[in-house]
Design a protein around this motif. Sequence first.
Motif, PDB file in Angstrom:
ATOM      1  N   ARG A  45      40.980  41.305  33.622  1.00 42.88           N
ATOM      2  CA  ARG A  45      40.536  40.891  34.962  1.00 42.88           C
ATOM      3  C   ARG A  45      40.608  39.378  35.107  1.00 42.88           C
ATOM      4  NH1 ARG A  45      36.817  45.068  37.945  1.00 42.88           N
ATOM      5  NH2 ARG A  45      36.760  43.306  39.378  1.00 42.88           N
ATOM      6  N   ASP A  46      40.251  38.639  34.074  1.00 43.67           N
ATOM      7  CA  ASP A  46      40.368  37.181  34.126  1.00 43.67           C
ATOM      8  C   ASP A  46      41.826  36.763  34.339  1.00 43.67           C
ATOM      9  OD1 ASP A  46      37.680  36.741  33.809  1.00 43.67           O
ATOM     10  OD2 ASP A  46      37.789  36.323  31.647  1.00 43.67           O
ATOM     11  N   HIS A  47      42.716  37.420  33.622  1.00 46.75           N
ATOM     12  CA  HIS A  47      44.148  37.112  33.718  1.00 46.75           C
ATOM     13  C   HIS A  47      44.660  37.337  35.142  1.00 46.75           C
ATOM     14  CE1 HIS A  47      48.444  37.211  33.025  1.00 46.75           C
ATOM     15  NE2 HIS A  47      48.505  38.499  33.299  1.00 46.75           N
ATOM     16  N   ILE A  48      44.314  38.464  35.726  1.00 44.25           N
ATOM     17  CA  ILE A  48      44.819  38.786  37.061  1.00 44.25           C
ATOM     18  C   ILE A  48      44.148  37.917  38.117  1.00 44.25           C
ATOM     19  CG2 ILE A  48      44.954  40.617  38.800  1.00 44.25           C
ATOM     20  CD1 ILE A  48      45.393  42.554  36.474  1.00 44.25           C
ATOM     21  N   ARG A  49      42.892  37.583  37.887  1.00 45.21           N
ATOM     22  CA  ARG A  49      42.201  36.673  38.817  1.00 45.21           C
ATOM     23  C   ARG A  49      42.890  35.307  38.813  1.00 45.21           C
ATOM     24  NH1 ARG A  49      37.544  36.760  36.531  1.00 45.21           N
ATOM     25  NH2 ARG A  49      36.991  38.742  37.511  1.00 45.21           N
ATOM     26  N   ASN A  50      43.273  34.834  37.645  1.00 48.19           N
ATOM     27  CA  ASN A  50      43.979  33.555  37.556  1.00 48.19           C
ATOM     28  C   ASN A  50      45.321  33.606  38.290  1.00 48.19           C
ATOM     29  OD1 ASN A  50      41.941  32.410  36.027  1.00 48.19           O
ATOM     30  ND2 ASN A  50      42.914  32.900  34.067  1.00 48.19           N
TER      31      ASN A  50
END
Length: 228
Positions: A208-213
């Motif tokens: 989720r952090d990756h896609i949010r970035n």
Amino acid sequence: MIPSLSEPVRSESLVDIVTKRLEEAIVSGELAPGSRILEQSLAASLQVSRGPLREAIRRLEGRRLVERRQNIGVRVAELSPGDLSNLLVVREALEGMAARLAAQRMTPAEIDELERLLHEHADQEELRDGKAYLQASYDNDFHFRIIKASGNRQLEESLINDLYDLLRLYRARSSKAEGRAQKAWHEHVEIVAALRSGDPDRAEAVMRDHIRNARLSVEQMMPPAAHD
């Protein structure tokens, strides 16, 4: 390197090759979102007749990469800023769940294969130069592998059958933001480590952090009106 639209097609499977060439041009940005597809000039550039080109366009229309508008013609798909933001928020939730499930299901051998895929990606000239992180579709796509590994048919239906091609278009766009390409690759490495740990909470959080970035990168590339 992705072939240019100016290179003629030389293959017996013209429709398949033309479809792939157009898809690559759209994903790479050579054909920008919202740009009009002019059959006559495009057929001349590819050195094919308009029949195979029209069939290729119909295929891409079914995959939502191009859209046909009355009195306007065929254009490369383009989402409004609001629709794009909503789509990427949905992607964050769904791919986070896919990573959670994959952490519980993937074998060490499958994770090894995923890691080998990342080493192949690291050899890309565009990635080494920090210009872009472009992944060929399906089995060469890091995210596709994880979605398939989730073992959840509904997630596959949503992320692959319904959204995959459109999301891939904007993923490529986000990877071209300054500094994003190599950062995205390192985030993929962190995701592999989370999957290898077998910790579903960690795998979901890292994904989720990756896609949010990636979403923030796209939004920063949009014109100021996109944030209204």
